[in-house]
Enzyme design. Structure first.
Site, PDB file in Angstrom:
ATOM      1  N   LYS A  91       0.858  -1.185   0.000  1.00 50.42           N
ATOM      2  CA  LYS A  91       0.000   0.000   0.000  1.00 50.42           C
ATOM      3  C   LYS A  91       0.891   1.231   0.000  1.00 50.42           C
ATOM      4  O   LYS A  91       2.011   1.201   0.532  1.00 50.42           O
ATOM      5  CB  LYS A  91      -0.892   0.026   1.254  1.00 50.42           C
ATOM      6  CG  LYS A  91      -2.164   0.831   1.089  1.00 50.42           C
ATOM      7  CD  LYS A  91      -3.227   0.046   0.345  1.00 50.42           C
ATOM      8  CE  LYS A  91      -4.570   0.753   0.392  1.00 50.42           C
ATOM      9  NZ  LYS A  91      -5.642  -0.052  -0.219  1.00 50.42           N
ATOM     10  N   GLY A 191     -21.316   5.896   4.701  1.00 48.08           N
ATOM     11  CA  GLY A 191     -20.389   6.258   3.631  1.00 48.08           C
ATOM     12  C   GLY A 191     -20.959   5.828   2.293  1.00 48.08           C
ATOM     13  O   GLY A 191     -20.980   4.641   1.975  1.00 48.08           O
ATOM     14  N   VAL A 192     -21.444   6.796   1.517  1.00 53.20           N
ATOM     15  CA  VAL A 192     -22.078   6.462   0.240  1.00 53.20           C
ATOM     16  C   VAL A 192     -21.343   7.151  -0.901  1.00 53.20           C
ATOM     17  O   VAL A 192     -21.930   7.760  -1.789  1.00 53.20           O
ATOM     18  CB  VAL A 192     -23.582   6.815   0.244  1.00 53.20           C
ATOM     19  CG1 VAL A 192     -24.342   5.850   1.130  1.00 53.20           C
ATOM     20  CG2 VAL A 192     -23.830   8.253   0.715  1.00 53.20           C
ATOM     21  N   GLY A 193     -20.016   7.033  -0.873  1.00 50.94           N
ATOM     22  CA  GLY A 193     -19.185   7.594  -1.922  1.00 50.94           C
ATOM     23  C   GLY A 193     -18.959   6.611  -3.048  1.00 50.94           C
ATOM     24  O   GLY A 193     -19.898   6.001  -3.560  1.00 50.94           O
ATOM     25  N   LYS A 194     -17.689   6.399  -3.413  1.00 50.60           N
ATOM     26  CA  LYS A 194     -17.354   5.592  -4.592  1.00 50.60           C
ATOM     27  C   LYS A 194     -17.939   4.195  -4.527  1.00 50.60           C
ATOM     28  O   LYS A 194     -18.478   3.687  -5.515  1.00 50.60           O
ATOM     29  CB  LYS A 194     -15.826   5.504  -4.745  1.00 50.60           C
ATOM     30  CG  LYS A 194     -15.193   6.788  -5.223  1.00 50.60           C
ATOM     31  CD  LYS A 194     -13.792   6.565  -5.779  1.00 50.60           C
ATOM     32  CE  LYS A 194     -12.777   6.245  -4.722  1.00 50.60           C
ATOM     33  NZ  LYS A 194     -11.390   6.175  -5.266  1.00 50.60           N
ATOM     34  N   VAL A 195     -17.841   3.535  -3.385  1.00 55.13           N
ATOM     35  CA  VAL A 195     -18.344   2.167  -3.251  1.00 55.13           C
ATOM     36  C   VAL A 195     -19.766   2.142  -2.702  1.00 55.13           C
ATOM     37  O   VAL A 195     -20.636   1.411  -3.185  1.00 55.13           O
ATOM     38  CB  VAL A 195     -17.421   1.326  -2.341  1.00 55.13           C
ATOM     39  CG1 VAL A 195     -18.012  -0.066  -2.107  1.00 55.13           C
ATOM     40  CG2 VAL A 195     -16.033   1.218  -2.954  1.00 55.13           C
ATOM     41  N   GLY A 196     -20.006   2.951  -1.689  1.00 55.02           N
ATOM     42  CA  GLY A 196     -21.281   2.903  -0.990  1.00 55.02           C
ATOM     43  C   GLY A 196     -22.495   3.132  -1.862  1.00 55.02           C
ATOM     44  O   GLY A 196     -23.530   2.476  -1.691  1.00 55.02           O
ATOM     45  N   HIS A 197     -22.395   4.040  -2.842  1.00 59.29           N
ATOM     46  CA  HIS A 197     -23.586   4.313  -3.644  1.00 59.29           C
ATOM     47  C   HIS A 197     -23.902   3.157  -4.584  1.00 59.29           C
ATOM     48  O   HIS A 197     -25.055   2.893  -4.894  1.00 59.29           O
ATOM     49  CB  HIS A 197     -23.455   5.640  -4.403  1.00 59.29           C
ATOM     50  CG  HIS A 197     -22.652   5.602  -5.651  1.00 59.29           C
ATOM     51  ND1 HIS A 197     -21.277   5.678  -5.659  1.00 59.29           N
ATOM     52  CD2 HIS A 197     -23.027   5.504  -6.949  1.00 59.29           C
ATOM     53  CE1 HIS A 197     -20.842   5.636  -6.900  1.00 59.29           C
ATOM     54  NE2 HIS A 197     -21.868   5.527  -7.712  1.00 59.29           N
TER      55      HIS A 197
END
Length: 365
Positions: A91, A191-197
């Site tokens: 990482k 968290g509804v950003g890149k993955v959450g949405h």
């Protein structure tokens, strides 16, 4: 106390002496002309070149950045092993505010740093970095995935990350309630950003009741407008974990979501989300088990994205990747079975399976 470099001594203790360490290589990167300050951590190459994303984040100090890189790289070793990939774990973190500090020149300098490792580390997107950024990095480094289709890549990996988490939820439902169907289940997504949405879309398509929250009001507003009357929102995560009748809690933001304050008040029977390093410290997994809360290990269920970027190295095929990500359902069930047989929490069972694969790979060299 500091070491000879001036870094806090506890960082080196973690690296060389603690159970959370054992990393093969840690590289501190700096390019003063562009303002680049980065840490590249390679935890293991037992299964192959280390693979993991690049996080761009405004850390409070350098020690915090190093610690995050170490934890994330270790998690990638376990994630890649459980996903059946021929990759070790690595990482990178770039210190700074991506909204203010990110430039093409800085990303190109970072690409040169990754390239200097000669393929021991393969990078991709993470928090604060996007497909367009990987296109820039790739101009200086051929060991870059997560690029746009126009530049030979697979594009946004969050689609399959969300699909894998959805499969983990279905497996959790199968194990706990005897049926993988999520229709009628109440699911809280933090968290509804890149993955959450994307995850919300899968849940709504199946008929689940979805409650959301996010620190960004625009992210919440977007989903409320996209799915009027189908999604409800609460003020914050503290409110979400206390929602009455919650069946599944999905942490999909930053790590450390499960700690000594959240676990005692969590109403959900299942925790299954996309965030990395959800357990704030060792022992939280036992606290969950003691409360009868089923925890789907984060690095197992959120592996859809790394499955995609790994496939990109060999000529990306979406259907092939989706089929691999669908197997997260079976892998999650296997972990729950192993946990029950060994009398240990699922997180410990997943670690044992991953460690066994890495140990066998080292012995076969």
């Amino acid at each position: 106390m500091t070491d000879v470099t001036g870094a806090p001594a506890d960082v080196l203790h973690t690296l060389f002496h603690s159970a959370q360490g054992g990393h093969e290589q840690v590289v501190l990167c700096q390019d003063r002309a562009t303002g680049l300050r980065a840490v590249i951590a390679i935890h293991s190459t037992a299964l192959g070149p280390a693979l993991g994303g690049t996080r761009f984040y405004p850390y409070a100090n350098e020690a915090e950045a190093v610690a995050d890189a170490l934890n994330l790289a270790r998690g990638m070793s376990y994630k890649n092993a459980m996903a059946g990939l021929d990759h070790g774990g690595g990482k990178a973190v770039i210190i700074g505010d991506p909204e203010r500090d990110k430039t093409d020149e800085l990303l190109l300098a970072y690409g040169r740093m990754v390239a200097s490792l000669g393929g021991r580390y393969v990078t991709a997107c993470d928090v604060g970095t996007y497909v367009a950024d990987m296109d820039v990095v790739a101009r200086e480094c051929r060991w870059t995935t997560g690029r746009s289709p126009e530049n030979g890549g697979a594009g946004d990996s969050s689609v399959l990350t969300a699909f894998g988490v959805y499969q983990g939820m279905r497996a959790s439902a199968q194990h706990l309630w005897g049926d993988p169907v999520l229709r009628g289940r109440k699911v809280g997504v933090a968290g509804v950003g890149k993955v959450g949405h994307h995850l919300v879309r899968h849940l709504l398509d199946e008929g689940a009741e979805v409650v959301i929250t996010d620190v960004r009001a625009d992210a919440v507003r977007r989903l409320l407008e996209q799915y009027p009357g189908q999604v409800t929102a609460v003020a914050d995560t503290d409110a979400l974990i206390r929602v009455e009748g919650l069946d599944i809690y999905a942490p999909c933001a930053l790590g450390g979501a499960l700690d000594d304050e959240t676990v005692p008040v969590l109403t959900a029977r299942v925790v299954c989300g996309a965030a990395n390093n959800q357990l704030a410290h060792p022992g939280v997994e036992k606290d969950l088990a003691d409360r009868g809360i089923l925890y789907a290990p984060d690095y197992v269920v959120n592996a859809g994205g790394v499955i995609q970027v790994a496939d990109e190295l060999h000529g990306f095929d979406f259907d092939r990747c989706r089929a691999k990500a669908a197997k997260i359902f079976d892998t999650t069930l296997t972990i729950f079975t192993r946990a029950k047989e060994d009398g240990i929490p699922p997180a410990a069972a997943a670690d044992r399976i991953a460690e066994q694969r890495m140990t066998e790979a080292r012995a076969a060299r």
